[in-house]
Write a protein that holds these residues in place. Structure first.
Motif, mmCIF file in Angstrom:
data_model
loop_
_atom_site.group_PDB
_atom_site.id
_atom_site.type_symbol
_atom_site.label_atom_id
_atom_site.label_comp_id
_atom_site.label_asym_id
_atom_site.label_seq_id
_atom_site.Cartn_x
_atom_site.Cartn_y
_atom_site.Cartn_z
ATOM 1 N N GLY A 106 14.260 94.552 95.845
ATOM 2 C CA GLY A 106 13.180 93.561 95.762
ATOM 3 C C GLY A 106 11.998 93.900 96.632
ATOM 4 N N ASP A 107 10.972 93.029 96.572
ATOM 5 C CA ASP A 107 9.673 93.306 97.189
ATOM 6 C C ASP A 107 9.201 94.688 96.747
ATOM 7 N N PHE A 108 9.365 94.950 95.471
ATOM 8 C CA PHE A 108 9.044 96.252 94.908
ATOM 9 C C PHE A 108 7.535 96.497 94.885
ATOM 10 N N GLN A 109 6.767 95.476 94.508
ATOM 11 C CA GLN A 109 5.302 95.514 94.498
ATOM 12 C C GLN A 109 4.756 96.500 93.458
ATOM 13 N N ALA A 110 4.970 96.136 92.190
ATOM 14 C CA ALA A 110 4.500 96.955 91.071
ATOM 15 C C ALA A 110 3.022 96.666 90.797
ATOM 16 N N VAL A 111 2.182 97.033 91.752
ATOM 17 C CA VAL A 111 0.749 96.735 91.708
ATOM 18 C C VAL A 111 0.031 97.817 90.912
ATOM 19 N N ARG A 112 -0.570 97.421 89.795
ATOM 20 C CA ARG A 112 -1.232 98.384 88.907
ATOM 21 C C ARG A 112 -2.676 98.647 89.307
ATOM 22 N N ASN A 113 -3.317 97.617 89.872
ATOM 23 C CA ASN A 113 -4.732 97.722 90.223
ATOM 24 C C ASN A 113 -5.072 96.630 91.227
ATOM 25 N N ALA A 114 -6.316 96.591 91.644
ATOM 26 C CA ALA A 114 -6.720 95.644 92.687
ATOM 27 C C ALA A 114 -6.550 94.200 92.247
ATOM 28 N N ALA A 115 -6.731 93.914 90.956
ATOM 29 C CA ALA A 115 -6.594 92.544 90.482
ATOM 30 C C ALA A 115 -5.172 92.024 90.665
ATOM 31 N N ASP A 116 -4.175 92.879 90.474
ATOM 32 C CA ASP A 116 -2.785 92.460 90.688
ATOM 33 C C ASP A 116 -2.558 91.991 92.117
ATOM 34 N N LEU A 117 -3.252 92.609 93.061
ATOM 35 C CA LEU A 117 -3.089 92.213 94.465
ATOM 36 C C LEU A 117 -3.538 90.783 94.722
ATOM 37 N N ALA B 248 -2.237 96.483 81.652
ATOM 38 C CA ALA B 248 -3.439 96.434 82.489
ATOM 39 C C ALA B 248 -3.919 97.846 82.797
ATOM 40 N N PRO B 249 -5.197 98.034 82.997
ATOM 41 C CA PRO B 249 -5.693 99.365 83.348
ATOM 42 C C PRO B 249 -5.205 99.776 84.734
ATOM 43 N N PRO B 250 -4.795 101.030 84.911
ATOM 44 C CA PRO B 250 -4.352 101.475 86.233
ATOM 45 C C PRO B 250 -5.524 101.687 87.170
ATOM 46 N N HIS B 251 -5.227 101.606 88.452
ATOM 47 C CA HIS B 251 -6.247 101.886 89.462
ATOM 48 C C HIS B 251 -6.708 103.336 89.349
ATOM 49 N N ILE B 252 -7.996 103.532 89.476
ATOM 50 C CA ILE B 252 -8.581 104.870 89.497
ATOM 51 C C ILE B 252 -9.072 105.156 90.906
ATOM 52 N N PRO B 253 -8.633 106.237 91.511
ATOM 53 C CA PRO B 253 -9.083 106.549 92.873
ATOM 54 C C PRO B 253 -10.602 106.513 92.962
ATOM 55 N N GLY B 254 -11.078 105.886 94.003
ATOM 56 C CA GLY B 254 -12.511 105.720 94.182
ATOM 57 C C GLY B 254 -12.989 104.318 93.846
ATOM 58 N N GLN B 255 -12.202 103.600 93.041
ATOM 59 C CA GLN B 255 -12.533 102.204 92.749
ATOM 60 C C GLN B 255 -12.204 101.335 93.957
ATOM 61 N N PRO B 256 -12.829 100.144 94.072
ATOM 62 C CA PRO B 256 -12.470 99.225 95.161
ATOM 63 C C PRO B 256 -10.986 98.880 95.108
ATOM 64 N N GLU B 257 -10.383 98.756 96.264
ATOM 65 C CA GLU B 257 -8.958 98.464 96.337
ATOM 66 C C GLU B 257 -8.676 96.994 96.580
ATOM 67 N N SER B 258 -9.698 96.165 96.508
ATOM 68 C CA SER B 258 -9.497 94.725 96.622
ATOM 69 C C SER B 258 -10.550 94.020 95.785
ATOM 70 N N THR B 259 -10.189 92.833 95.326
ATOM 71 C CA THR B 259 -11.099 92.030 94.527
ATOM 72 C C THR B 259 -10.653 90.585 94.605
ATOM 73 N N ASN B 260 -11.580 89.668 94.383
ATOM 74 C CA ASN B 260 -11.242 88.254 94.315
ATOM 75 C C ASN B 260 -10.972 87.809 92.879
ATOM 76 N N GLU B 261 -11.177 88.716 91.942
ATOM 77 C CA GLU B 261 -10.960 88.391 90.534
ATOM 78 C C GLU B 261 -9.467 88.457 90.197
ATOM 79 N N GLN B 262 -8.962 87.417 89.541
ATOM 80 C CA GLN B 262 -7.574 87.446 89.110
ATOM 81 C C GLN B 262 -7.413 88.370 87.904
ATOM 82 N N PRO B 263 -6.212 88.884 87.702
ATOM 83 C CA PRO B 263 -5.992 89.793 86.577
ATOM 84 C C PRO B 263 -5.992 89.066 85.238
#
Length: 556
Positions: free
Chosen positions: A51-62, A484-499
């Protein structure tokens, strides 16, 4: 120990077990590789993450993962999701309380979150060769236990937390199992399991646990129900960030009542070589394993020094353990009427005044059916992947029920693939019409009891045998696709937008296979309208603070 493939004719399934993942897949896989080399193994057939695996695909998932903002980080799962890396070992995991809820929401029944990495869903039973593996996701929260899965994007702040709380309907499904499983997995510990191990050692590591153990709030009651019902030879957990073992023993199941007689037959899975069980030391859990950081046989004498960089994630538990629902006690009358007189008066009242019919107070999942015969459960909890922590165990597990001899494989990766479990598919068909999501006004269906569900499950088992087993469709398909689209290196790693919300093709395929409705599907118009309306108001307006209802030592 021999590393040759011929060893498989006399050894069990080689498994690695890791505690909390916390998004550190690269480090976990590297640790497994190192440990295999130390044991002269050429790999493992399965990695279990607790558990607490954290399958985060992109900043929106966070943005909808229950982690304080300052500690949110993408970590490295997105590399496996995008295909930049591939998991070197078949990996399965249950969800904990720090997860990418928007991703796992798509896979209620389970599915691949990345190639070779399988999420077990809210609750599930799968097979790997001769082994049956049961898993349940989430942690205990009494006031959410008997609710439906009402969370749906966009989430409010309560949804982010309640998403990972165990629900009774998912546990109820596991409590219908009537045949033996080999491995059980939960994120938090089954309630009171600590009493079956070296408690003094546990109090030395985690002093706060002693109070919670004494007041009965340490652990997950639902996981306790499932363990006491299924009685797998092995049970693995995480959550409390320490290594701890225990052995719980039971009496043999009693003869079943006639009304609960069952004719469900086990469908043989891929067979394995029979293995002679080694002598067991009754005073310790023997998994023939080792940690990557310290020798498995050397427990820490004292609590590890505090790490100033470690996240202190309060579990926002209830203010007190949730009591069992009990009918209110009437005020004693000075001169009670005779029973027959009371019943005569009651008969004259409208139907709405009828005496309520309360469910049986029997412990959920009891009595244990005759198809479950194991009487010793070896429990092991592990830490999270950090230097100096006991987070990894390697072991060889043989099935409780011996299977037919299987010729040894040429390589460790060629022997088994993940399979659906026929009994579980039958249970899924029975309960699928009772599952509701995203409806805050919905009430959970009442538990009608095992005697009610049994004939329904038997009938659905016949359907499964005819439409899934005989047609050769038990294998879990290799059908991972990006949603969902995967994170691309260079993109912001945080956002206030929900997925965004997505319909996962894997869930579509599973529902079609089993013949149940996919209530997670929706049109783009429906989703656009829900997004425009925004999150629902926070119901309790002050968060979910307190202490006790969850297992809530500070470090989780």
């Amino acid at each position: 120990m021999s590393s040759t493939s011929g060893a498989f004719t006399s050894q069990g399934v080689r498994i690695a077990v890791e505690g909390c993942g916390h998004g550190t897949l690269n480090a976990i896989y590297a640790a497994v590789e190192r440990s295999c080399k130390e044991r002269d193994w050429d790999g493992v057939e399965l990695l279990i993450i607790g558990g607490d695996f954290q399958a985060v695909r992109n900043a929106a998932d966070l943005s909808v993962m229950s982690v304080p903002v300052k500690y949110r980080e993408l970590a490295d799962f997105h590399e496996y999701y995008s295909g930049t890396r591939k998991a070197p070992y078949l990996t399965i995991f249950v969800a904990g309380n720090h997860e990418a809820a928007s991703h796992l929401w798509e896979l209620y029944y389970g599915g691949w979150v990345a190639p070779n990495i399988y999420y077990m869903g809210a609750s599930n039973v799968v097979r790997l060769g001769p082994l049956r593996i049961a898993g349940m996701s989430g942690i205990w929260k009494g006031f959410d236990y008997r609710k439906t899965h009402h969370e749906r994007l966009p989430f409010n702040q309560d949804d982010v937390k309640s998403f990972y709380h165990v629900r009774e309907i998912d546990v109820r499904k596991l409590l219908q199992l009537r045949t033996q499983v080999d491995i059980g997995i939960s994120h938090d510990w089954p309630r009171a399991i600590e009493k079956h191990g070296n408690q003094k050692h546990l109090w030395n590591m985690k002093p706060d646990f002693e109070r919670e153990s004494h007041d009965g709030s340490l652990g997950n009651p639902a996981a306790g129900y499932v363990m006491d019902r299924l009685r797998p030879p092995y049970w693995f957990s995480a959550h409390l960030h320490c290594k701890y073992s225990a052995i719980k023993t039971y009496e043999s199941p009693k003869a079943p009542e006639a009304r609960l007689s069952v004719s469900i037959q086990e469908t043989p899975s891929v067979p394995a070589a029979p293995v002679a069980s080694a002598a067991v030391n009754p005073d310790e859990i023997d998994l023939e394993g080792e940690d990557t950081t310290q020798a498995a046989a050397v427990p820490p004498a004292t609590a590890a020094a505090a790490n100033p960089d470690e996240i202190d994630l309060d579990m926002d538990s209830d203010s007190s353990p949730t009591p069992e629902n009990k009918p209110s006690q009437p005020t004693p009358a000075p001169a009670p009427l005779p029973t027959d007189a009371v019943e005569a008066l009651r008969a004259q009242l409208p139907a709405s005044f009828a005496k309520p019919q309360h469910a049986s107070k029997a412990t959920p999942g009891q009595p244990v059916p005759p198809g479950i015969t194991n009487t010793t459960v070896r429990f092991l909890a592990l830490d999270k992947c950090l230097p100096g922590r006991k987070f990894l165990q390697l072991c060889e597990i043989t099935p409780f029920t011996p299977a037919t001899t299987l010729p040894p494989p040429t390589t460790i990766t060629s022997r088994y693939t993940l399979q659906y479990d026929p009994e579980w598919l039958a249970i899924t068909r029975v309960f699928a019409p009772l599952i509701t999501i995203g409806d805050r006004s919905a009430h959970p269906p009442p538990d009608l009891g095992e005697a009610h569900y049994l004939p329904l499950i038997e009938a659905e088992r016949a359907w499964v045998d005819e439409n899934v087993v005989k047609t050769g469709k038990l294998g879990v398909p290799d059908n991972f696709v990006l949603t969902a689209p995967p994170h691309i290196p260079g993109q912001p790693e945080s956002t206030n937008e929900q997925p965004e919300e997505y319909t996962n093709p894997q869930t579509e395929a599973f529902c079609a296979l089993v013949g149940v409705p996919n209530v997670w599907a929706a049109s783009e118009e429906e989703r656009a309208e829900r997004k425009a309306n925004g999150p629902a108001p926070v119901e309790f307006g002050g968060g979910r603070g307190g202490g006790g209802g969850d297992v809530t030592p500070t470090e989780k």
